[in-house]
Design an enzyme around this catalytic site. Structure first.
Site, PDB file in Angstrom:
ATOM      1  N   SER A  44       0.802  -1.225   0.000  1.00 45.49           N
ATOM      2  CA  SER A  44       0.000   0.000   0.000  1.00 45.49           C
ATOM      3  C   SER A  44       0.831   1.271   0.000  1.00 45.49           C
ATOM      4  O   SER A  44       0.361   2.318  -0.455  1.00 45.49           O
ATOM      5  CB  SER A  44      -0.928   0.000   1.215  1.00 45.49           C
ATOM      6  OG  SER A  44      -0.199  -0.188   2.422  1.00 45.49           O
ATOM      7  N   HIS A 251      -0.900   5.769   6.805  1.00 46.34           N
ATOM      8  CA  HIS A 251      -0.318   5.757   5.465  1.00 46.34           C
ATOM      9  C   HIS A 251       0.031   7.188   5.051  1.00 46.34           C
ATOM     10  O   HIS A 251      -0.543   8.144   5.566  1.00 46.34           O
ATOM     11  CB  HIS A 251      -1.305   5.154   4.459  1.00 46.34           C
ATOM     12  CG  HIS A 251      -1.400   3.671   4.517  1.00 46.34           C
ATOM     13  ND1 HIS A 251      -2.220   3.022   5.413  1.00 46.34           N
ATOM     14  CD2 HIS A 251      -0.767   2.696   3.819  1.00 46.34           C
ATOM     15  CE1 HIS A 251      -2.096   1.706   5.248  1.00 46.34           C
ATOM     16  NE2 HIS A 251      -1.216   1.486   4.285  1.00 46.34           N
TER      17      HIS A 251
END
Length: 269
Positions: A44, A251
């Protein structure tokens, strides 16, 4: 005096020539990689989770044009661009599903992998929802895996990349250190939990960088690039817990992709 002046002039000329040659060599290397194909592998952090504007065609992989591989490709126009990084990917997923585009014409490969093998999502869920003692114990469990089991898994991936793309420049990128300690956060995890999580990130990066070096690959130090932009820094390039989009939690933001990851890839590509 005349001889000394002549020697100085010769030395200056040679230095200038060396600088010119070095610059030309770097430009030639970049041109060579752009002339070949670019393949972006990984998890990711490479697909761009957290940056938004996801390509609906990528499904659960959640790839975005705001991710560093897409930004590099847009700026350098490689002969081909295969963006196969996928959210949630582990080393086994790279081996099974992502190596197809690699071939003898591949000029550049980028990769982030290892965090999911170490149980990144479960570690962060445990630390957010449970006690400090439980958090630290889960972090230590992940660290034990990183030291004992992850190196062989990374070796398998790195070896297969070289086998399938023997001429490629392979750039292995690390992960950010999540927290600025004693920073601006007034709620959330304890300093003990933040310290433990940072320590796990440092260990993960050290193992990744060592295995990359042993395979002759360039390593990109993302922790250094994100210094000053961690959670609790006041200028974070990372999402903390994001209840309105939980998958984006922990993230990089779009700024983290363009201001953190992309310059590191540029410096190694």
């Amino acid at each position: 005096m005349k001889l000394r002046r002549t020697a100085t002039l010769v030395t200056s000329f040679l230095a200038a020539a060396a600088l010119t040659f070095t610059g030309a060599g770097a430009a030639a290397a970049a041109d060579t990689q752009a002339a070949g194909g670019y393949v972006a592998l990984g998890d990711s952090y490479s697909s761009g989770v957290g940056a938004g504007s996801y390509d609906s065609g990528s499904g659960d992989c959640r790839r975005t044009p705001k991710a560093y591989p897409a930004l590099w490709a847009a700026a350098n126009s490689p002969a081909s661009f295969d963006f196969v990084a996928c959210s949630g990917a582990k080393t086994g997923d790279v081996l099974a599903n992502q190596l197809g585009p690699l071939n003898s014409s591949t000029g550049l490969v980028s990769l982030t992998i290892g965090g999911n093998d170490a149980g990144f999502a479960d570690v962060m869920t445990t630390c957010v929802l449970k006690s400090e003692a439980t958090c630290v114990a889960r972090v230590n469990e992940a660290k034990a895996f990183v030291e004992s089991s992850l190196p062989a898994k990374l070796d398998s991936v790195y070896s297969q990349i070289r086998s399938k793309a023997p001429s490629a420049n392979v750039v292995v990128l690390g992960y950010p250190r999540f927290y600025k300690l004693n920073g601006s956060c007034v709620a959330g995890l304890t300093e003990g939990e933040r310290t433990a999580i940072n320590g796990a990130a440092d260990l993960l990066n050290s193992v990744i960088s060592k295995r990359a070096a042993d395979h002759g690959y360039a390593y990109g130090d993302i922790a250094a690039a994100f210094t000053g932009h961690e959670i609790c820094s006041g200028d974070s390039w990372l999402h903390s817990v994001k209840w309105t989009g939980i998958n984006d939690s922990y993230h990089p933001t779009a700024a983290g992709q363009s201001g953190g990851y992309l310059p590191v890839l540029n410096s190694r590509a």
